[in-house]
Motif scaffolding. Structure first.
Motif, short mmCIF file in Angstrom:
data_model
loop_
_atom_site.label_atom_id
_atom_site.label_comp_id
_atom_site.label_asym_id
_atom_site.label_seq_id
_atom_site.Cartn_x
_atom_site.Cartn_y
_atom_site.Cartn_z
N TYR A 1 0.52 5.69 0.08
CA TYR A 1 -0.36 6.82 0.34
C TYR A 1 0.37 8.13 0.03
O TYR A 1 1.56 8.26 0.28
N PHE B 1 -5.26 13.81 3.38
CA PHE B 1 -5.15 12.63 2.52
C PHE B 1 -5.38 13.02 1.07
O PHE B 1 -6.32 13.77 0.75
N ARG C 1 -8.30 1.05 5.24
CA ARG C 1 -6.88 1.31 5.51
C ARG C 1 -6.55 2.79 5.56
O ARG C 1 -5.43 3.18 5.82
N LYS C 2 -7.52 3.63 5.31
CA LYS C 2 -7.26 5.06 5.41
C LYS C 2 -7.32 5.49 6.86
O LYS C 2 -8.22 5.12 7.61
N LEU C 3 -6.33 6.29 7.25
CA LEU C 3 -6.29 6.82 8.60
C LEU C 3 -7.00 8.16 8.66
O LEU C 3 -6.93 8.96 7.73
N ALA D 1 0.84 -1.20 0.00
CA ALA D 1 0.00 0.00 0.00
C ALA D 1 0.87 1.25 0.00
O ALA D 1 1.94 1.27 0.62
N TYR E 1 -0.02 12.26 1.04
CA TYR E 1 -0.65 13.26 1.89
C TYR E 1 -0.06 14.63 1.57
O TYR E 1 1.05 14.74 1.05
N GLN F 1 -3.44 0.38 -3.43
CA GLN F 1 -3.34 -0.91 -2.75
C GLN F 1 -3.21 -1.99 -3.82
O GLN F 1 -4.18 -2.30 -4.53
N TYR G 1 -4.55 6.91 -2.43
CA TYR G 1 -4.08 5.67 -1.82
C TYR G 1 -4.09 4.56 -2.88
O TYR G 1 -5.09 4.40 -3.58
N TRP H 1 -6.85 11.58 10.73
CA TRP H 1 -5.78 12.21 11.51
C TRP H 1 -6.29 13.36 12.35
O TRP H 1 -7.18 14.12 11.93
N SER I 1 -10.09 9.83 -3.64
CA SER I 1 -11.10 10.70 -3.07
C SER I 1 -10.55 11.96 -2.44
O SER I 1 -11.29 12.93 -2.23
N ASP J 1 -7.70 4.83 -4.59
CA ASP J 1 -8.69 5.68 -3.94
C ASP J 1 -8.23 7.12 -4.13
O ASP J 1 -7.31 7.57 -3.45
#
Lengths: 115, 113
Positions: A33, A45, B99-101, A31, A35, A50, A48, B103, A58, A56
């Protein structure tokens, strides 16, 4: 072992130019990510990935932002026609399961300044 | 809506004193809770996490955190603060297979000599 690496560490660009930010995740992490962290703010965010699943997206703030991950490893975040409000630190993280729950490990970030 | 709150923007403690950085959360389902630290001009470093089991979790650099389900809190603690602990601390939560955090906005810890 090697951690998450990001390049460049700093990027200064002019408004309207395109930029590419790179992230090399920890080997074997499935995975990844992206940010954004603006001055004095928390983490926002963006996107993402995976494995081979559709990302994702979004969190992407506009269609000027896009990202891809090639071969399930390296990822590139592209910002087109940069604006001054895009100035921020862009953080990448990769994750793996530890004791059944993913733990995200972060790179040092790319500081983007749009003049 | 799921959320994480760090009610203090800044915490100041004297070196050698105990420190607490507060975190509360609001989620549906069982939470997985995390603490990260960010030193100046550095990325975030993982400190500790709670998944299940013992409510007191021990992590890196002598930090620990206590999960309190009834108060929906996960406060970070250290018995004796060091000047080198001065940094920005983030609490995060996720649930289930997501799996998204989520914060918190971070708490700046200043340890004074």
């Amino acid at each position: 072992g090697a951690g998450v690496s990001q390049s460049p560490s700093n990027k200064v660009t002019e408004k309207g130019k395109d930029v590419e930010l790179r992230c090399d995740p920890i080997s074997g992490h499935t995975a990844l990510y992206w940010y954004r962290q603006s001055l004095g703010q928390g983490l926002e965010f963006l996107i993402y990935f995976q494995g081979n699943s559709a990302p994702d997206k979004s969190g992407l703030p506009s269609d000027r932002f896009s990202a891809e991950r090639t071969g399930g490893s390296v990822s590139t975040l592209t910002i087109q026609r940069t604006q001054q409000e895009d100035s921020a630190v862009y953080l990448c993280a990769s994750s793996t399961r530890l004791a059944g729950v993913d733990t995200q490990y972060f790179g040092p970030g790319t500081r983007l300044t749009v003049l | 809506a799921q959320s994480v709150a760090q009610p203090e923007d800044q915490v100041n403690v004297a070196e050698g004193n105990p420190l607490t950085v507060k975190c509360t959360y609001s989620v549906s389902g069982n939470p997985y809770l995390f603490w990260y630290v960010q030193y100046p001009n550095r990325g975030l470093q993982f400190l500790l996490k709670y998944i299940t089991g013992d409510n007191l979790v021990k992590g890196s650099y002598g930090f620990e955190a206590e999960f309190n389900k009834s108060q929906t809190s996960f406060h970070l603690k250290k018995p004796s603060a060091l000047v080198s602990d001065s940094a920005l601390y983030f609490c995060a939560v996720r649930t289930g297979n997501n799996r998204k955090l989520i914060w918190g906005l971070g708490t700046s810890l200043a340890v004074n000599p």
